[in-house]
Design a protein around this motif. Structure first.
Motif, PDB file in Angstrom:
ATOM      1  N   THR A 165      11.468  -7.514  -6.229  1.00  0.00           N
ATOM      2  CA  THR A 165      10.201  -7.098  -5.650  1.00  0.00           C
ATOM      3  C   THR A 165      10.357  -7.171  -4.141  1.00  0.00           C
ATOM      4  N   THR A 166       9.999  -6.107  -3.461  1.00  0.00           N
ATOM      5  CA  THR A 166      10.213  -6.077  -2.008  1.00  0.00           C
ATOM      6  C   THR A 166       8.966  -6.396  -1.206  1.00  0.00           C
ATOM      7  N   GLY A 167       7.819  -6.461  -1.851  1.00  0.00           N
ATOM      8  CA  GLY A 167       6.600  -6.792  -1.122  1.00  0.00           C
ATOM      9  C   GLY A 167       5.392  -6.605  -2.008  1.00  0.00           C
ATOM     10  N   SER A 168       4.294  -7.184  -1.591  1.00  0.00           N
ATOM     11  CA  SER A 168       3.038  -7.055  -2.318  1.00  0.00           C
ATOM     12  C   SER A 168       1.893  -6.927  -1.328  1.00  0.00           C
ATOM     13  N   MET A 169       0.780  -6.366  -1.824  1.00  0.00           N
ATOM     14  CA  MET A 169      -0.405  -6.184  -1.002  1.00  0.00           C
ATOM     15  C   MET A 169      -1.633  -6.501  -1.841  1.00  0.00           C
ATOM     16  N   VAL A 170      -2.559  -7.225  -1.255  1.00  0.00           N
ATOM     17  CA  VAL A 170      -3.847  -7.514  -1.889  1.00  0.00           C
ATOM     18  C   VAL A 170      -4.924  -7.056  -0.917  1.00  0.00           C
ATOM     19  N   SER A 171      -5.881  -6.280  -1.420  1.00  0.00           N
ATOM     20  CA  SER A 171      -6.966  -5.791  -0.579  1.00  0.00           C
ATOM     21  C   SER A 171      -8.311  -6.211  -1.150  1.00  0.00           C
ATOM     22  N   VAL A 172      -9.211  -6.600  -0.259  1.00  0.00           N
ATOM     23  CA  VAL A 172     -10.591  -6.911  -0.616  1.00  0.00           C
ATOM     24  C   VAL A 172     -11.429  -5.794  -0.009  1.00  0.00           C
ATOM     25  N   LEU A 173     -12.103  -5.019  -0.873  1.00  0.00           N
ATOM     26  CA  LEU A 173     -12.866  -3.857  -0.433  1.00  0.00           C
ATOM     27  C   LEU A 173     -14.332  -4.024  -0.840  1.00  0.00           C
ATOM     28  N   PRO A 174     -15.121  -4.723  -0.053  1.00  0.00           N
ATOM     29  CA  PRO A 174     -16.532  -4.921  -0.415  1.00  0.00           C
ATOM     30  C   PRO A 174     -17.280  -3.587  -0.468  1.00  0.00           C
ATOM     31  N   GLN A 175     -18.186  -3.455  -1.415  1.00  0.00           N
ATOM     32  CA  GLN A 175     -18.971  -2.227  -1.520  1.00  0.00           C
ATOM     33  C   GLN A 175     -19.985  -2.093  -0.394  1.00  0.00           C
ATOM     34  N   GLN A 176     -20.377  -3.223   0.203  1.00  0.00           N
ATOM     35  CA  GLN A 176     -21.328  -3.180   1.317  1.00  0.00           C
ATOM     36  C   GLN A 176     -20.601  -2.718   2.581  1.00  0.00           C
ATOM     37  N   PRO A 177     -21.041  -1.603   3.195  1.00  0.00           N
ATOM     38  CA  PRO A 177     -20.330  -1.051   4.355  1.00  0.00           C
ATOM     39  C   PRO A 177     -20.355  -1.932   5.601  1.00  0.00           C
ATOM     40  N   ASN A 178     -21.262  -2.914   5.660  1.00  0.00           N
ATOM     41  CA  ASN A 178     -21.319  -3.791   6.832  1.00  0.00           C
ATOM     42  C   ASN A 178     -20.293  -4.929   6.762  1.00  0.00           C
ATOM     43  N   LEU A 179     -19.644  -5.120   5.614  1.00  0.00           N
ATOM     44  CA  LEU A 179     -18.624  -6.160   5.472  1.00  0.00           C
ATOM     45  C   LEU A 179     -17.246  -5.550   5.703  1.00  0.00           C
ATOM     46  N   PRO A 180     -16.360  -6.285   6.367  1.00  0.00           N
ATOM     47  CA  PRO A 180     -15.024  -5.727   6.651  1.00  0.00           C
ATOM     48  C   PRO A 180     -14.127  -5.725   5.412  1.00  0.00           C
ATOM     49  N   CYS A 181     -13.232  -4.756   5.364  1.00  0.00           N
ATOM     50  CA  CYS A 181     -12.173  -4.752   4.352  1.00  0.00           C
ATOM     51  C   CYS A 181     -11.064  -5.666   4.867  1.00  0.00           C
ATOM     52  N   ILE A 182     -10.439  -6.403   3.965  1.00  0.00           N
ATOM     53  CA  ILE A 182      -9.384  -7.336   4.349  1.00  0.00           C
ATOM     54  C   ILE A 182      -8.136  -6.998   3.535  1.00  0.00           C
ATOM     55  N   HIS A 183      -6.991  -6.943   4.210  1.00  0.00           N
ATOM     56  CA  HIS A 183      -5.733  -6.593   3.546  1.00  0.00           C
ATOM     57  C   HIS A 183      -4.699  -7.677   3.827  1.00  0.00           C
ATOM     58  N   PHE A 184      -4.068  -8.153   2.778  1.00  0.00           N
ATOM     59  CA  PHE A 184      -3.006  -9.156   2.878  1.00  0.00           C
ATOM     60  C   PHE A 184      -1.695  -8.506   2.469  1.00  0.00           C
ATOM     61  N   PHE A 185      -0.656  -8.692   3.285  1.00  0.00           N
ATOM     62  CA  PHE A 185       0.674  -8.157   2.977  1.00  0.00           C
ATOM     63  C   PHE A 185       1.667  -9.311   3.002  1.00  0.00           C
ATOM     64  N   THR A 186       2.704  -9.215   2.155  1.00  0.00           N
ATOM     65  CA  THR A 186       3.759 -10.214   2.219  1.00  0.00           C
ATOM     66  C   THR A 186       4.591  -9.970   3.470  1.00  0.00           C
ATOM     67  N   GLY A 187       5.096 -11.047   4.044  1.00  0.00           N
ATOM     68  CA  GLY A 187       5.908 -10.941   5.247  1.00  0.00           C
ATOM     69  C   GLY A 187       7.393 -11.070   4.957  1.00  0.00           C
ATOM     70  N   THR A 188       7.739 -11.289   3.693  1.00  0.00           N
ATOM     71  CA  THR A 188       9.144 -11.426   3.301  1.00  0.00           C
ATOM     72  C   THR A 188       9.358 -10.592   2.039  1.00  0.00           C
ATOM     73  N   PRO A 189      10.609 -10.320   1.681  1.00  0.00           N
ATOM     74  CA  PRO A 189      10.855  -9.531   0.465  1.00  0.00           C
ATOM     75  C   PRO A 189      10.350 -10.202  -0.815  1.00  0.00           C
ATOM     76  N   ASP A 190      10.282 -11.502  -0.884  1.00  0.00           N
ATOM     77  CA  ASP A 190       9.870 -12.195  -2.089  1.00  0.00           C
ATOM     78  C   ASP A 190       8.423 -12.671  -1.936  1.00  0.00           C
ATOM     79  N   PRO A 191       7.463 -12.094  -2.695  1.00  0.00           N
ATOM     80  CA  PRO A 191       6.065 -12.499  -2.568  1.00  0.00           C
ATOM     81  C   PRO A 191       5.819 -13.974  -2.865  1.00  0.00           C
TER      82      PRO A 191
END
Length: 193
Positions: A165-191
């Motif tokens: 596995t070379t990387g992973s991503m997790v995203s939080v996408l709130p349905q309320q437009p006033n809340l920010p979307c948050i994205h987490f990415f791995t910084g190394t090849p192994d999550p």
């Protein structure tokens, strides 16, 4: 990446990807070694309001709108008979190759899998294990739980060895437009790190 750059909704990103796929196709080696290894791709595409699964085989594709619950993808086709958008020649191409008789219900995964090099012996287990882990937390999945699932080596989701596995991503996408979307990415090849 081009879907993110050129579209402002999940469905428009789906259109960007399939337009590029139909124009340019797909390919290229999946490994940095000299061994030639290619396969077709699956995508989870989501915005604050909707989500899609897009699966491809060469220039042909099928897309399923996610209506609720949980959904995962792995190194195999998983869209069966619920197809919400498709390549305009998807069924005719399958019929002309003798993969589908044109009479029984069309099943994308069953029809296109046996010609798809993504049909690896471990992919079924990986897909099923991912579904089990997601289903275990259904209704209460947090970003932390999602990160744990993506770190899981026993299930094969976080692969090590010849195919890593070379990387992973997790995203939080709130349905309320006033809340920010948050994205987490791995910084190394192994999550797991």
């Amino acid at each position: 990446r081009l879907g993110l750059e050129r579209a402002d909704t999940a469905e428009k990103a789906l259109s960007v990807i399939v337009d590029l796929l139909e124009k340019y196709g797909q390919g290229g080696n999946c490994m940095e070694s000299n061994m030639a290894f290619t396969y077709h791709n699956s995508f989870l595409i989501a915005d604050r309001k909707e989500a899609w699964v897009l699966e491809t085989s060469g220039k042909y594709w099928a897309a399923e709108k996610v209506e609720g619950g949980i959904r995962n993808i792995s190194n195999q086709l998983s869209i069966t008979t619920k197809i919400d958008r498709e390549h305009p020649e998807l069924k005719e191409y399958a019929k002309s190759n003798g993969w589908w008789d044109g009479e029984k219900e069309f099943d994308f995964a069953a029809t296109y899998s046996y010609v798809n090099t993504a049909r690896m012996t471990t992919s079924g287990g990986r897909y099923c294990e991912g579904y089990k882990l997601l289903n275990k937390h259904k209704g209460s999945i947090t970003s932390e739980i999602m990160m744990e699932i993506l770190r899981d080596k026993e299930s094969g989701i976080n692969m090590e060895g010849g195919f890593m596995t070379t990387g992973s991503m997790v995203s939080v996408l709130p349905q309320q437009p006033n809340l920010p979307c948050i994205h987490f990415f791995t910084g190394t090849p192994d999550p797991a790190r």
